[in-house]
Design a protein around this motif. Structure first.
Motif, PDB file in Angstrom:
ATOM      1  N   GLN A 131      -5.137   5.565 -25.153  1.00 49.82           N
ATOM      2  CA  GLN A 131      -4.349   4.946 -24.083  1.00 49.82           C
ATOM      3  C   GLN A 131      -4.291   5.892 -22.891  1.00 49.82           C
ATOM      4  O   GLN A 131      -4.129   7.096 -23.040  1.00 49.82           O
ATOM      5  N   SER A 132      -4.429   5.352 -21.710  1.00 53.19           N
ATOM      6  CA  SER A 132      -4.263   6.162 -20.512  1.00 53.19           C
ATOM      7  C   SER A 132      -2.816   6.054 -20.065  1.00 53.19           C
ATOM      8  O   SER A 132      -2.159   5.049 -20.304  1.00 53.19           O
ATOM      9  N   PRO A 133      -2.338   7.077 -19.429  1.00 55.49           N
ATOM     10  CA  PRO A 133      -0.952   7.014 -18.965  1.00 55.49           C
ATOM     11  C   PRO A 133      -0.808   5.911 -17.919  1.00 55.49           C
ATOM     12  O   PRO A 133      -1.739   5.599 -17.192  1.00 55.49           O
ATOM     13  N   ALA A 134       0.359   5.337 -17.865  1.00 58.01           N
ATOM     14  CA  ALA A 134       0.620   4.275 -16.899  1.00 58.01           C
ATOM     15  C   ALA A 134       0.548   4.847 -15.490  1.00 58.01           C
ATOM     16  O   ALA A 134       1.067   5.922 -15.211  1.00 58.01           O
ATOM     17  N   VAL A 135      -0.127   4.134 -14.609  1.00 64.22           N
ATOM     18  CA  VAL A 135      -0.278   4.557 -13.228  1.00 64.22           C
ATOM     19  C   VAL A 135       0.268   3.431 -12.351  1.00 64.22           C
ATOM     20  O   VAL A 135      -0.080   2.272 -12.527  1.00 64.22           O
ATOM     21  N   SER A 136       1.085   3.815 -11.407  1.00 63.42           N
ATOM     22  CA  SER A 136       1.683   2.804 -10.533  1.00 63.42           C
ATOM     23  C   SER A 136       0.693   2.375  -9.457  1.00 63.42           C
ATOM     24  O   SER A 136      -0.281   3.059  -9.163  1.00 63.42           O
TER      25      SER A 136
ATOM     26  N   ASP B  17       1.328   2.295  -6.335  1.00 59.83           N
ATOM     27  CA  ASP B  17       1.437   3.275  -5.241  1.00 59.83           C
ATOM     28  C   ASP B  17       0.540   4.480  -5.501  1.00 59.83           C
ATOM     29  O   ASP B  17      -0.101   5.003  -4.586  1.00 59.83           O
ATOM     30  N   GLU B  18       0.488   4.930  -6.755  1.00 64.74           N
ATOM     31  CA  GLU B  18      -0.372   6.069  -7.098  1.00 64.74           C
ATOM     32  C   GLU B  18      -1.847   5.705  -6.944  1.00 64.74           C
ATOM     33  O   GLU B  18      -2.644   6.510  -6.454  1.00 64.74           O
ATOM     34  N   LEU B  19      -2.194   4.498  -7.323  1.00 65.73           N
ATOM     35  CA  LEU B  19      -3.575   4.042  -7.161  1.00 65.73           C
ATOM     36  C   LEU B  19      -3.961   3.938  -5.687  1.00 65.73           C
ATOM     37  O   LEU B  19      -5.058   4.327  -5.287  1.00 65.73           O
TER      38      LEU B  19
ATOM     39  N   GLU C  44      -4.429   7.417  -4.333  1.00 67.71           N
ATOM     40  CA  GLU C  44      -5.698   7.978  -4.804  1.00 67.71           C
ATOM     41  C   GLU C  44      -6.876   7.355  -4.075  1.00 67.71           C
ATOM     42  O   GLU C  44      -7.825   8.044  -3.695  1.00 67.71           O
TER      43      GLU C  44
END
Length: 115
Positions: A11-16, A18-20, A23
């Motif tokens: 599992q990858s950590p949850a990314v919001s 806004d963070e995407l 990036e």
């Protein structure tokens, strides 16, 4: 662990969102910078070739001459390179650059004045 439960190692950590978005903007900015650097590098390489021919010097000396001109005139290396390319195509060099090109080439050609 049951067959239907997710594997905690994959599992990858949850990314919001806004963070995407942040990036994506960072990657786009980096891409722009890399494209600009690539274009600038090509101009600099071409100017080194011009100086190599004009001064009958090695490409390493051509880069040294280009760098010296930039340092002595306080003009960015890429801007000096652009002027040298325009000169090779028939444009006049600004007086400050013409004198510095002559001086730098003279230092690296043993006194011959190619321009």
């Amino acid at each position: 662990m049951s067959p239907s439960s997710p594997d905690p190692h994959t599992q990858s950590p949850a990314v919001s969102v806004d963070e995407l978005v942040a990036e994506l903007e960072r990657v786009r900015a980096e891409n722009r910078q890399l494209r600009q650097a690539l274009a600038s590098h090509a101009v600099i390489d071409q100017a080194i070739g011009v100086l190599t021919v004009l001064g009958r010097i090695s490409p390493d000396d051509g880069f040294t001459v280009l760098r010296e001109i930039s340092q002595h005139t306080n003009i960015k290396l890429s801007a000096v390179a652009e002027h040298v390319l325009k000169y090779a195509q028939g444009a006049a060099l600004p007086d400050v650059l013409l004198e510095e090109v002559r001086s730098a080439l003279t230092r690296h050609t043993g006194g011959d004045r190619p321009l």
